[in-house]
Write an enzyme that holds these catalytic residues in place. Structure first.
Site, PDB file in Angstrom:
ATOM      1  N   LYS A  71       0.820  -1.216   0.000  1.00  0.00           N
ATOM      2  CA  LYS A  71       0.000   0.000   0.000  1.00  0.00           C
ATOM      3  C   LYS A  71       0.853   1.266   0.000  1.00  0.00           C
ATOM      4  O   LYS A  71       0.616   2.184  -0.798  1.00  0.00           O
ATOM      5  CB  LYS A  71      -0.942  -0.027   1.212  1.00  0.00           C
ATOM      6  CG  LYS A  71      -1.733   1.247   1.453  1.00  0.00           C
ATOM      7  CD  LYS A  71      -2.932   1.006   2.333  1.00  0.00           C
ATOM      8  CE  LYS A  71      -2.568   0.344   3.629  1.00  0.00           C
ATOM      9  NZ  LYS A  71      -1.790   1.207   4.552  1.00  0.00           N
ATOM     10  N   THR A  73       4.033   1.525  -0.830  1.00  0.00           N
ATOM     11  CA  THR A  73       4.777   1.534  -2.087  1.00  0.00           C
ATOM     12  C   THR A  73       3.929   2.109  -3.210  1.00  0.00           C
ATOM     13  O   THR A  73       4.398   2.919  -4.019  1.00  0.00           O
ATOM     14  CB  THR A  73       5.230   0.108  -2.436  1.00  0.00           C
ATOM     15  OG1 THR A  73       6.039  -0.405  -1.378  1.00  0.00           O
ATOM     16  CG2 THR A  73       6.018   0.077  -3.739  1.00  0.00           C
ATOM     17  N   ARG A  94       2.312   8.630   7.109  1.00  0.00           N
ATOM     18  CA  ARG A  94       2.634   8.477   8.536  1.00  0.00           C
ATOM     19  C   ARG A  94       4.121   8.188   8.715  1.00  0.00           C
ATOM     20  O   ARG A  94       4.791   7.681   7.816  1.00  0.00           O
ATOM     21  CB  ARG A  94       1.847   7.309   9.136  1.00  0.00           C
ATOM     22  CG  ARG A  94       0.358   7.520   9.208  1.00  0.00           C
ATOM     23  CD  ARG A  94      -0.323   6.295   9.791  1.00  0.00           C
ATOM     24  NE  ARG A  94      -0.094   5.113   8.966  1.00  0.00           N
ATOM     25  CZ  ARG A  94      -0.260   3.862   9.393  1.00  0.00           C
ATOM     26  NH1 ARG A  94      -0.630   3.632  10.628  1.00  0.00           N
ATOM     27  NH2 ARG A  94      -0.056   2.847   8.581  1.00  0.00           N
ATOM     28  N   LYS A 105       6.965  -6.740  10.854  1.00  0.00           N
ATOM     29  CA  LYS A 105       6.413  -6.052   9.687  1.00  0.00           C
ATOM     30  C   LYS A 105       7.473  -5.279   8.903  1.00  0.00           C
ATOM     31  O   LYS A 105       7.359  -5.055   7.708  1.00  0.00           O
ATOM     32  CB  LYS A 105       5.303  -5.103  10.152  1.00  0.00           C
ATOM     33  CG  LYS A 105       4.497  -4.471   9.031  1.00  0.00           C
ATOM     34  CD  LYS A 105       3.294  -3.730   9.624  1.00  0.00           C
ATOM     35  CE  LYS A 105       2.453  -3.107   8.526  1.00  0.00           C
ATOM     36  NZ  LYS A 105       3.070  -1.927   7.926  1.00  0.00           N
ATOM     37  N   ALA A 273      -2.925   1.765  13.581  1.00  0.00           N
ATOM     38  CA  ALA A 273      -4.144   1.670  12.787  1.00  0.00           C
ATOM     39  C   ALA A 273      -5.159   0.699  13.353  1.00  0.00           C
ATOM     40  O   ALA A 273      -6.348   0.835  13.097  1.00  0.00           O
ATOM     41  CB  ALA A 273      -3.797   1.268  11.355  1.00  0.00           C
ATOM     42  N   PHE A 301      -3.400  -0.315   7.443  1.00  0.00           N
ATOM     43  CA  PHE A 301      -3.986  -1.641   7.272  1.00  0.00           C
ATOM     44  C   PHE A 301      -5.087  -1.633   6.217  1.00  0.00           C
ATOM     45  O   PHE A 301      -5.063  -0.831   5.292  1.00  0.00           O
ATOM     46  CB  PHE A 301      -4.475  -2.192   8.616  1.00  0.00           C
ATOM     47  CG  PHE A 301      -3.364  -2.485   9.589  1.00  0.00           C
ATOM     48  CD1 PHE A 301      -2.233  -3.179   9.183  1.00  0.00           C
ATOM     49  CD2 PHE A 301      -3.430  -2.063  10.904  1.00  0.00           C
ATOM     50  CE1 PHE A 301      -1.202  -3.457  10.069  1.00  0.00           C
ATOM     51  CE2 PHE A 301      -2.396  -2.331  11.805  1.00  0.00           C
ATOM     52  CZ  PHE A 301      -1.289  -3.037  11.378  1.00  0.00           C
ATOM     53  N   PHE A 381       3.063  -8.622  -9.561  1.00  0.00           N
ATOM     54  CA  PHE A 381       4.177  -9.524  -9.286  1.00  0.00           C
ATOM     55  C   PHE A 381       4.488 -10.310 -10.558  1.00  0.00           C
ATOM     56  O   PHE A 381       3.601 -10.564 -11.376  1.00  0.00           O
ATOM     57  CB  PHE A 381       3.834 -10.487  -8.143  1.00  0.00           C
ATOM     58  CG  PHE A 381       3.905  -9.864  -6.776  1.00  0.00           C
ATOM     59  CD1 PHE A 381       4.978 -10.110  -5.934  1.00  0.00           C
ATOM     60  CD2 PHE A 381       2.894  -9.013  -6.330  1.00  0.00           C
ATOM     61  CE1 PHE A 381       5.044  -9.532  -4.676  1.00  0.00           C
ATOM     62  CE2 PHE A 381       2.951  -8.433  -5.072  1.00  0.00           C
ATOM     63  CZ  PHE A 381       4.031  -8.694  -4.242  1.00  0.00           C
ATOM     64  N   TRP A 409       6.766  -0.825  -7.846  1.00  0.00           N
ATOM     65  CA  TRP A 409       7.881  -1.425  -7.104  1.00  0.00           C
ATOM     66  C   TRP A 409       9.069  -1.632  -8.037  1.00  0.00           C
ATOM     67  O   TRP A 409      10.201  -1.324  -7.695  1.00  0.00           O
ATOM     68  CB  TRP A 409       7.442  -2.749  -6.480  1.00  0.00           C
ATOM     69  CG  TRP A 409       8.491  -3.399  -5.629  1.00  0.00           C
ATOM     70  CD1 TRP A 409       8.750  -3.160  -4.312  1.00  0.00           C
ATOM     71  CD2 TRP A 409       9.438  -4.388  -6.044  1.00  0.00           C
ATOM     72  NE1 TRP A 409       9.800  -3.948  -3.878  1.00  0.00           N
ATOM     73  CE2 TRP A 409      10.237  -4.704  -4.919  1.00  0.00           C
ATOM     74  CE3 TRP A 409       9.692  -5.047  -7.256  1.00  0.00           C
ATOM     75  CZ2 TRP A 409      11.264  -5.651  -4.965  1.00  0.00           C
ATOM     76  CZ3 TRP A 409      10.710  -5.991  -7.309  1.00  0.00           C
ATOM     77  CH2 TRP A 409      11.488  -6.281  -6.172  1.00  0.00           C
TER      78      TRP A 409
END
Length: 556
Positions: A71, A73, A94, A105, A273, A301, A381, A409
């Site tokens: 998210k 990224t 944030r 994470k 979150a 999230f 991907f 990405w």
């Protein structure tokens, strides 16, 4: 492929003053923290207040899975793409917490060729905002215990102290502790608790405050305990507000950094979150909207937590009206929701995509309830197949959503142009009729049940006895008109992290409720959610190191 930290360390950053020039900020409006970081001055923020607002785009996602959705990224890549298209765009994100960074994470600076830099600084101490919040929180705790020790003029009941100490680290042994052991001069013995700094009410207060005056007003009304008579005791009652505000003076100012492609990024605040409201500061978002034509922000999230709180808490309090929302998913995550093990996600499995896409479907339905145009993007991907991509695209279009593949990405801004074009079309040609999910006038239980049924898909809500009593006390204190902030697992639409996809036939179980009177919302704790996480068996910290030249390795 190089690691994220290798890409970030090889990047050639522009001096932050040059980045600021792109959005009309001069050097006199910057408070420098080295060459590549700065805070925006209060004078700048005040000076741009009367400018018209640019467009506001929210980035959210389906429920997170071990496969990762990307998210942040995607947020970064979308901003870079807009800039490549000649648009005046800015990010409003944030700040990362040290807890996830050293836990499981990882950091929160994006990935691949869509990152915010300096990546190491951002993920570690940055400009010291979190340290200031931790210090202010623990100053209040110290003044509270000192007041009890020095005669307890306010009649504070030590059994009803609700203010917790904090630390920006995952440390499970601090969840439940005993303080005051030793001699009489070491304070009154009582049970105490720690939360992670991003769960401190001061973090939420800082992120919702408009200015210093508003910050002090919010700090002052925070409830720290109840008296023997059952009356709330506030930070103002302890005469702690001014000292806390002094510690937070600089932390209140938004931070300016840049992406790998030198797109301006305002990174400020970081409430948890799934415990707090999970959005960057109101001050940063509003300032960004005055400085650029398009602001991309995100909520933590999945959309059931982050987006719902962004709309129902942040937008409600700040008067924000988002113009579009981007919903991020991956084929891998859809397969995971369809029952495929993480080790097998690279294999084509259209049946699993069809089974797991119900999670995406529910998030689309939820977002459409707020009246904001929805664009769905698949974070690409190499293992995705054309059949899988085509199925998801058709599914989204049938539900009235624009759709685009994101390759940010791998390709940075260039890989986000297809998405940027769809978002731009939504901004220019689709009207946003934003509305919150529930009215202030509803009772707290009605608000909780509206979210549980409408957003999570629950049949109803059950309440522990203690939660029922606290809800009544909060309403008796005149705070029943507050919005509710649901503390729930991020991994499922339900309060059971093992229920993937689109669960049905369940109830939300409320075990605890407390009011954040300064922030202005009621926290509703469901399931097994923790306000102080613990480290995993193999924490990310095991792999982080620094060499003699000061280069950090292992950070992700």
């Amino acid at each position: 492929m190089k690691t994220d930290i290798e890409i970030a360390q090889e990047a050639v950053m522009e001096p932050i003053g040059k980045v600021a020039e792109k959005i009309g900020i001069g050097e006199d409006d910057l408070e420098l923290y080295g060459k590549y970081k700065a805070k925006l001055s209060n004078e700048l923020i005040k000076r741009v207040e009367e400018r018209p607002d640019g467009k506001l785009v929210l980035m959210t996602a389906i429920n997170p899975t071990p496969a990762g959705e990307g998210k942040t990224t995607t947020s970064i890549g979308l901003a870079q793409a807009f800039c490549k298209m000649g648009k005046k765009a800015i990010l409003a994100l944030r700040e990362p917490s040290l807890g996830p960074c050293f836990g499981i994470k990882g950091g929160a600076a994006g990935g691949g060729y869509s990152q915010v830099v300096p990546m190491e600084d951002l993920n570690l101490h940055f400009t010291g905002d979190f340290h200031a919040i931790t210090s202010a929180n623990n100053l209040l705790a110290a003044m509270l215990d000192n007041h009890i020790q020095q005669g307890n003029e306010l009649g504070i009941d030590p059994r009803q102290v609700v203010w917790k100490r904090c630390l920006d680290m995952n440390d499970r042994v601090l969840r439940n502790i005993v303080v005051g052991l030793g001699s009489k001069m070491d304070g009154m013995v009582r049970e105490d608790h720690f939360v992670i700094t991003v769960a401190s009410e001061i973090m939420a207060v800082l992120c919702l405050a408009d200015d210093m005056e508003d910050l002090k007003r919010r700090l002052g009304r925070m409830i720290v305990a109840y008296s023997f008579e059952g009356k709330p005791v506030t930070a103002d009652d302890l005469h702690a507000t001014g000292a806390m505000a002094a510690l937070l003076k600089d932390a209140l100012k938004p931070n300016l950094v840049q992406t790998l492609e030198h797109t301006p990024a305002i990174v400020h605040g970081g409430p948890f979150a799934n415990i707090a409201h999970g959005c960057n500061s109101v001050r940063a978002t509003k300032t960004a909207m005055k400085l650029a034509d398009i602001t991309i922000t995100e909520a933590g999230f999945g959309a059931d937590l982050g987006a719902e709180k962004f709309f129902d808490i942040k937008c409600r309090m700040a008067g924000l009206k988002p113009d579009a929302v981007v919903l991020v998913a991956t084929v891998r995550a859809l397969k995971y929701n369809g029952g495929v093990a993480k080790a097998d996600l690279a294999q084509e499995n259209l049946d699993a995509v069809k089974a797991g896409i119900v999670n995406l479907e529910k998030h689309i339905e939820n977002l459409q309830k707020f009246g904001v145009p929805v664009v769905v993007t698949l974070n690409a991907f190499a293992t995705d197949t054309q059949a899988e991509l085509d199925y998801v695209e058709q599914f989204c279009k049938e539900r009235g959503c624009e759709f685009a593949i994101s390759e940010v990405w791998e390709k940075g801004g260039e890989g986000g142009i297809a998405l940027a074009e769809k978002v731009l079309d939504a901004l220019e040609n689709r009207e946003s009729n934003f509305k919150v999910l529930y009215d202030d006038e509803l009772s707290l239980k009605e608000k909780i049940e509206t979210i549980a049924k409408e957003i999570y898909g629950a049949d109803g809500v059950t309440y522990a006895n203690a939660a029922n009593k606290e809800l009544k006390r909060i309403e008796d204190l005149g705070m029943g008109d507050f919005p509710v902030c649901m503390a729930k697992t991020q991994y499922s639409l339900s309060d059971d992290q093992h229920k993937l996809g689109r669960p049905s036939g369940f109830s939300i179980n409320v075990r605890e409720v407390y009011v954040n009177a300064g922030a202005g919302f009621v926290v509703v704790v469901t399931g097994a959610i923790m306000t102080m996480p613990g480290l995993p068996k193999q924490p990310a910290a095991n792999n982080i190191d620094v060499n003699e030249e000061g280069a950090i390795t292992g950070l992700f």
